[in-house]
Structure formats: C-alpha cells, structure tokens
Design a protein around this motif. Structure first.
Motif, PDB file in Angstrom:
ATOM      1  N   SER A  96      -8.104  -1.085 -39.715  1.00 31.91           N
ATOM      2  CA  SER A  96      -8.137  -2.534 -39.505  1.00 31.91           C
ATOM      3  C   SER A  96      -6.764  -3.175 -39.434  1.00 31.91           C
ATOM      4  N   MET A  97      -5.867  -2.790 -40.316  1.00 29.03           N
ATOM      5  CA  MET A  97      -4.565  -3.437 -40.358  1.00 29.03           C
ATOM      6  C   MET A  97      -3.752  -3.180 -39.094  1.00 29.03           C
ATOM      7  N   GLN A  98      -4.183  -2.188 -38.308  1.00 31.84           N
ATOM      8  CA  GLN A  98      -3.488  -1.866 -37.062  1.00 31.84           C
ATOM      9  C   GLN A  98      -4.263  -2.309 -35.833  1.00 31.84           C
ATOM     10  N   TYR A  99      -5.595  -2.443 -35.966  1.00 33.13           N
ATOM     11  CA  TYR A  99      -6.408  -2.874 -34.837  1.00 33.13           C
ATOM     12  C   TYR A  99      -6.470  -4.407 -34.832  1.00 33.13           C
ATOM     13  N   SER A 100      -5.352  -5.002 -34.479  1.00 33.36           N
ATOM     14  CA  SER A 100      -5.234  -6.457 -34.502  1.00 33.36           C
ATOM     15  C   SER A 100      -4.019  -6.850 -33.683  1.00 33.36           C
ATOM     16  N   TYR A 101      -3.995  -8.109 -33.268  1.00 28.95           N
ATOM     17  CA  TYR A 101      -2.881  -8.606 -32.463  1.00 28.95           C
ATOM     18  C   TYR A 101      -1.584  -8.620 -33.272  1.00 28.95           C
ATOM     19  N   SER A 102      -0.484  -8.390 -32.567  1.00 31.83           N
ATOM     20  CA  SER A 102       0.828  -8.453 -33.199  1.00 31.83           C
ATOM     21  C   SER A 102       1.673  -9.616 -32.688  1.00 31.83           C
ATOM     22  N   PHE A 103       1.166 -10.373 -31.685  1.00 29.89           N
ATOM     23  CA  PHE A 103       2.021 -11.356 -31.009  1.00 29.89           C
ATOM     24  C   PHE A 103       2.344 -12.583 -31.856  1.00 29.89           C
ATOM     25  N   ASP A 104       1.582 -12.828 -32.915  1.00 34.29           N
ATOM     26  CA  ASP A 104       1.806 -14.020 -33.721  1.00 34.29           C
ATOM     27  C   ASP A 104       1.818 -13.628 -35.204  1.00 34.29           C
ATOM     28  N   PRO A 105       2.984 -13.622 -35.849  1.00 40.44           N
ATOM     29  CA  PRO A 105       3.055 -13.261 -37.276  1.00 40.44           C
ATOM     30  C   PRO A 105       2.176 -14.145 -38.158  1.00 40.44           C
ATOM     31  N   TYR A 114     -11.769   0.560 -42.151  1.00 39.38           N
ATOM     32  CA  TYR A 114     -12.197   0.498 -40.752  1.00 39.38           C
ATOM     33  C   TYR A 114     -13.174  -0.663 -40.612  1.00 39.38           C
ATOM     34  N   SER A 115     -12.821  -1.631 -39.815  1.00 38.11           N
ATOM     35  CA  SER A 115     -13.647  -2.829 -39.699  1.00 38.11           C
ATOM     36  C   SER A 115     -14.945  -2.537 -38.956  1.00 38.11           C
ATOM     37  N   GLY A 116     -16.019  -3.136 -39.450  1.00 34.82           N
ATOM     38  CA  GLY A 116     -17.290  -3.080 -38.749  1.00 34.82           C
ATOM     39  C   GLY A 116     -17.336  -4.102 -37.628  1.00 34.82           C
ATOM     40  N   GLN A 117     -18.298  -3.916 -36.729  1.00 31.84           N
ATOM     41  CA  GLN A 117     -18.425  -4.822 -35.567  1.00 31.84           C
ATOM     42  C   GLN A 117     -18.525  -6.293 -35.950  1.00 31.84           C
ATOM     43  N   PRO A 118     -19.322  -6.673 -36.953  1.00 31.36           N
ATOM     44  CA  PRO A 118     -19.395  -8.103 -37.264  1.00 31.36           C
ATOM     45  C   PRO A 118     -18.047  -8.701 -37.659  1.00 31.36           C
ATOM     46  N   GLU A 119     -17.245  -7.942 -38.411  1.00 25.80           N
ATOM     47  CA  GLU A 119     -15.950  -8.460 -38.843  1.00 25.80           C
ATOM     48  C   GLU A 119     -14.974  -8.563 -37.666  1.00 25.80           C
ATOM     49  N   VAL A 137       4.375   1.453 -32.047  1.00 27.92           N
ATOM     50  CA  VAL A 137       4.563   1.637 -30.613  1.00 27.92           C
ATOM     51  C   VAL A 137       5.490   2.803 -30.286  1.00 27.92           C
ATOM     52  N   THR A 138       6.043   3.456 -31.314  1.00 24.28           N
ATOM     53  CA  THR A 138       6.815   4.672 -31.076  1.00 24.28           C
ATOM     54  C   THR A 138       5.968   5.921 -31.273  1.00 24.28           C
ATOM     55  N   GLU A 139       4.717   5.742 -31.676  1.00 23.27           N
ATOM     56  CA  GLU A 139       3.825   6.867 -31.926  1.00 23.27           C
ATOM     57  C   GLU A 139       3.010   7.200 -30.665  1.00 23.27           C
ATOM     58  N   PRO A 140       2.641   8.464 -30.473  1.00 21.45           N
ATOM     59  CA  PRO A 140       1.917   8.861 -29.253  1.00 21.45           C
ATOM     60  C   PRO A 140       0.647   8.056 -28.990  1.00 21.45           C
ATOM     61  N   ALA A 141      -0.075   7.704 -30.058  1.00 23.11           N
ATOM     62  CA  ALA A 141      -1.320   6.951 -29.897  1.00 23.11           C
ATOM     63  C   ALA A 141      -1.183   5.505 -30.359  1.00 23.11           C
ATOM     64  N   ALA A 142       0.041   5.033 -30.549  1.00 21.19           N
ATOM     65  CA  ALA A 142       0.319   3.639 -30.927  1.00 21.19           C
ATOM     66  C   ALA A 142      -0.335   3.260 -32.255  1.00 21.19           C
ATOM     67  N   MET A 143      -0.313   4.195 -33.199  1.00 21.26           N
ATOM     68  CA  MET A 143      -0.813   3.881 -34.535  1.00 21.26           C
ATOM     69  C   MET A 143      -0.026   4.684 -35.566  1.00 21.26           C
ATOM     70  N   VAL A 144       0.140   4.094 -36.747  1.00 27.29           N
ATOM     71  CA  VAL A 144       0.824   4.757 -37.850  1.00 27.29           C
ATOM     72  C   VAL A 144      -0.217   5.517 -38.658  1.00 27.29           C
ATOM     73  N   LEU A 145       0.041   6.784 -38.909  1.00 25.55           N
ATOM     74  CA  LEU A 145      -0.913   7.623 -39.620  1.00 25.55           C
ATOM     75  C   LEU A 145      -0.657   7.602 -41.121  1.00 25.55           C
ATOM     76  N   MET A 156      -6.110   0.600 -28.911  1.00 26.88           N
ATOM     77  CA  MET A 156      -6.230  -0.214 -27.702  1.00 26.88           C
ATOM     78  C   MET A 156      -5.448  -1.525 -27.745  1.00 26.88           C
ATOM     79  N   ILE A 157      -5.341  -2.166 -28.904  1.00 24.57           N
ATOM     80  CA  ILE A 157      -4.718  -3.491 -28.899  1.00 24.57           C
ATOM     81  C   ILE A 157      -3.225  -3.431 -28.598  1.00 24.57           C
TER      82      ILE A 157
END
Length: 564
Positions: A92-101, A113-118, A272-280, A469-470
């Motif tokens: 969840s903390m990574q599946y979100s917009y980064s354009f606005d702090p 991991y966020s559920g669909q309703p959230e 964005v430096t990671e192959p799949a754009a996420m920190v593991l 994806m985001i």
C-alpha cells in the motif's frame, strides 16, 4: 506562447482558436444527428489512476482537457474488480501517487496490501481533493476514434455525443476488458453467472450455495479462499495450475507507516531505480541460485517465503534468466504445495511444472490451504477441457457438476483489448486493428506510427504490468505532459511515431524479453489466453533503463517521432 491566469487558460484552448474553429469548419465537425462536437485540446479516455493524473497534470499546465469514462465514477480497474478478496499485490505505501507530498502524508493506509474498497476510496479522495470530476464525462463509451488529416485533429464518437481534440491520450488500462470464454451452452445456465472483472457493485451472497469457479489465475487465487468461506460447496475448474507465494498481509504497523511517511521522498527515489519500480522488504540479490549450496539456498528461500510478497522472486538474480536456477526455485514452491495440501492427489493437480514467474506472480492468503476444506473440490480440465455449460452446471468429460452459480475468473484481453474495441482509425483510413494484426506495434509504448497525436499510457512495449503500475503511470503522464508543453512552445501541431522507430522498438522489446524466461510461458503477457490473438510478448522488462531511454528521446528533439 504565453498564457494568462489559470482561470483564463481554462476558458480557452492552449493552442489558440484553431481547435474550435477547425471543429466547426471541418466536414467532420458534427454528427449526422446534428450535435456539434465538443472541442478540446486533449481528450483523455479513462478515469483510472492514469486518466486522473493526466487530467490533473494537463489542467495545471493550462490545457483544455476532458476525460471520458464508461463507468459512473473514477477508479478504473478498482471500480470494476470488486470480486471477493480483490486486493493489490503491491504494498500500500508504494501503490499510491507520488506527485503531491501533501497527498501522501494525509492519506492513511490500513493494511500491508490494500483491498479493493480501500483503493477505491483513495481514488475517490484524489478526485475530490483536486476537483477532477468537473472535467470527467461519466457513463460515456467511446465507439469510434478517427484522425482528420486536413484539420489535424481527432474525432471521437461516443454514446453521449462527439468530441474533437488536437490530441488523445488513451488511459484505458492494461486489464480493463474482461475475457469471457465462449463455452457451449453458457446461455442456458439457469443460475447467476459472474466475471471477476465485472462484479456486481451490490455484492453477491453465496451463503448456502454451490458455486463453480472457472480459472486459477491471479483473481481466482484471491477469490477462491473468500468464496469458499461463504458457500456450501465450491468446485474449482483448473486448466493450468499456478505458482503462488504467501502475501503475509496484515494491518500496517504504525511504526512502519510513520517511517515511510518520514522518508517518502527518499524511498520514492529508490523505487524508480528498481527493476519493478518498488522497494522490497528484503534487498534483491545478484547471486546465482544454481550456484548456492543446499543449506544456503534453503535458508534464503525459507526466509523469503516467511516474509512474503514479491521479495521472494528477488532472492537470486538469475531466477528470471536461467532455466536451471528457475527450476530450483520452482521446486521449492512445489515442495511447499505438497506440505500444505493434505491430499496427495489434489496436491499433484495443484502443482505446476512450467517456468516460475514467467506469468504475473500470484500472492495469496491461504489459497492452497483452502483445498484442504471438505467442501472444496478441484476438477482438472487440462487434458479434458470443459465440454459445455448445462442448465444445471458444468459438464466435463460427460460428467455434470451441478452448481447454483458460476464465477468466471478468466482474466482479461490484456493491454490491447480495450484499444482495439474502440474502432480507432489513423492516417489514410488505416485501422489500429489492422496495424496490429501481427501483434501490437508501438514506439516506446507511447506512440503508434500512422496514428498522429495519439498517446498510450502504459501501452504495449512499455514496462507497465511488469512493474508497480502507479510509478509507471506517473512516468508516462509526465513524459506526455512535457511533450505537449514542448509542442505548444514550438507551435508544433502534430507528433507521430516514425515507422522505422516503431519497428526498431518492437525488435528491441522482443530482444530484451528473449534474454529472459518470460516468453517460455503461454501467459497473457503474450496474449495466449485469447483465442486467435497473435502471440507477441507485450511488456518490456526493466523499468530504469526504459525511463532513461524515454528521457534521452525527449532531450534529443523527440528522436524517432516526426514533428510537423
């Protein structure tokens, strides 16, 4: 061109009066029913995460933009996919917009991991925060998109009236057109049927019912444990067994959440430096699995299995590259399935023997454990496919399995399905469907030769579904926005991918994919789940090199694009 205040910019085209005047003077400016086309600088198709950010970005840059969306609200894939257990496989903390702090600080995620309703609530929060809905035309389905070469504009027909625009941005999503199999007799079934990608918004009550789930892909892996907990009897029809790794979902630790918020800028830069754009959660390793000792291999894989999530697939650097190493990891998961599933025959049916991770990896919560339940049955249809759907149920090899309801967990016509269904016609009357007859062809996954001023967000040939994806969406939207600003400043009205550049890019994507084990599976990455669809590997592995290429192209006067 200098523009005035934001309010003034909102009242006129960022390209001056040419859009409106051309729309009115062109022979294609009105429909046969007499309705004048709405004229804009940009029409964005889709109001998911890509379309919302594209609209927000364009408005801030002074463009007259509008979004058309077939649903009655925002959210895209998270609007439609409401099946039981629907959940993001990116944390969840990574599946979100980064354009606005400010946005990332004010929103509170509740689970790892966020559920669909959230996630849908988050999408609605974004739409409210930036007042996006005033420029979104909901319940509007695009039926045709045609390039007018004389006016240098696009003409879009919708079921709510026509639009004209200098540019179109296809933010239609990679997984937005459901794949509904054409089983003989499907229309005769007397009970309700559902598709995981078209789930009723009011929900479904399976209490006391016998349910069939057809399919064992990502959606099914999430839905099956939840449906099994609700229904009286569950029968799963499996064509291809799937590898799945525990997600280890749980409520977010407040300390972990606070740490992310305190370090979001640094962590976003790392993503964005990671192959799949996420920190593991555990760092990726470049060690070779085939060279590890038995003890070291077992220790590392057990650690990754316990942590859960995609970190499992970065235990070694050659899992997706070397067949021997891949099979060693696959065998580890096979042993886990045998340990978890009590019935050896059922365990054998659930055990895959193909390459691991050549399909979108599945993350689960008690998926394999569900098949230990006495009311859950597994029917293998790999050798003997489903014969037909009867009024009472599903027929396989002459045996009828009576059920009260059928759930099709059969996935999507991925990446190209929605685009091809919009009847897009480019320069010279060439249909996109014909241009892509031998497989999707793009330049950078952003533009298509012969289709000027049309951009695709996360299109075929971009990393898209091989990433978080985001961040991929934000990179595409930012690139498109920069391009439109550059064109405006140069008074340039047309940009189009060059055929040679497109051909080069298709070869490049396939060459990169061929260095991996991805093409060894009949996955939806290749369109193999759609009968008759040309099998071409569509996403590009490797996010950071792709971003670097995109930046280099833009800085080199949009190399590979023709500017008019």
């Amino acid at each position: 061109m200098r523009l005035g205040s934001r309010a003034a910019r909102a009242r006129r085209s960022a390209f001056g009066p040419s859009v409106v005047s051309a729309a009115m003077s062109s022979g294609n400016g009105a429909r046969s029913d007499g309705h004048e086309a709405q004229a804009h600088d940009v029409v964005v198709v889709g109001a998911g995460f890509a379309g919302m950010y594209m609209l927000h970005k364009l408005r801030d840059l002074g463009f007259d933009a509008v979004v058309v969306e077939r649903a009655d609200d925002v959210g895209g894939t998270w609007y439609w996919n409401r099946y039981p257990g629907a959940r993001c496989d990116v944390e969840s903390m990574q599946y979100s917009y980064s354009f606005d702090p400010e946005l990332e600080q004010e929103w509170e995620w509740s689970e790892r991991y966020s559920g669909q309703p959230e996630i849908l609530r988050y999408a609605n929060h974004v739409a409210d925060k930036y007042d996006l809905r005033r420029d979104i035309r909901f319940e509007t389905t695009v039926t045709a998109v045609d390039w007018d070469d004389d006016a240098r504009q696009w003409h879009l027909q919708t079921d709510r009236g026509p639009y004209r625009a200098r540019f179109v941005v296809m933010a239609t999503g990679c997984l937005s057109t459901a794949n509904v199999p054409q089983f003989e007799g499907a229309e005769t079934f007397e009970g309700p049927t559902y598709h995981t990608g078209r789930w009723p918004h009011e929900g479904v009550d399976f209490d006391g019912k016998s349910v069939a789930v057809i399919g064992t892909g990502s959606s099914a892996v999430q839905a099956i444990p939840v449906i099994a907990a609700e229904c009286r009897e569950l029968t799963v029809f499996q064509r291809t067994p799937n590898y799945s790794v525990p997600a280890r979902n749980q409520p977010l630790d407040p300390i972990e959440k606070a740490d992310w918020k305190a370090n979001y800028r640094e962590l976003r830069a790392r993503m964005v430096t990671e192959p799949a754009a996420m920190v593991l959660r555990l760092p990726g390793s470049e060690d070779l699995a085939k060279e590890a000792s038995d003890d070291e291999f077992a220790r590392r894989m057990e650690q990754r299995w316990a942590v859960g999530g995609f970190t499992f697939y970065r235990a070694y650097g050659d899992i997706a590259l070397d067949a021997e190493s891949n099979d060693r990891v696959a065998e580890f998961v096979r042993r886990k399935i045998a340990e978890v599933v009590h019935d050896p025959e059922v365990a054998a049916k659930l055990t895959p023997h193909n390459t691991i991770a050549c399909k979108r990896p599945c993350l689960d919560t008690h998926y394999y454990e569900t098949f230990n339940e006495p009311h859950v049955n597994l029917v293998d249809v790999s050798a003997t496919p489903i014969e037909r759907i009867s009024p009472a149920g599903v027929v396989v090899d002459g045996t009828e399995y009576p059920v009260d309801a059928i759930v099709y967990a059969t996935g999507f016509d991925a990446m190209t399905g929605t685009l091809l269904r919009m009847n897009i016609t480019g320069r010279g009357g060439v249909r996109l469907a014909d241009h892509w007859d031998a497989g999707p062809r793009t330049y950078l996954g952003l533009g298509v030769a012969g289709f000027p001023n049309m951009f695709t967000v996360s299109g075929p040939g971009s990393p898209s579904v091989l990433t978080n994806m985001i961040p991929s969406i934000e990179q595409h939207v930012d690139w498109i926005a920069r391009c439109l600003v550059d064109l405006r400043e140069r008074s340039t009205t047309v940009i189009e991918a060059e055929p040679d550049a497109e051909a080069y890019w298709v070869d490049h994507v396939n060459a990169v994919a061929d260095l991996t084990l991805y093409p060894t599976c009949n996955s939806w990455y290749l369109g193999a789940n759609i009968p008759g669809k040309t099998r071409v590997f569509m996403p590009l592995p490797g996010f950071p090199p792709y971003v670097e290429i995109c930046e280099d192209v833009a800085s080199d006067n949009y190399r590979g694009f023709a500017l008019a």
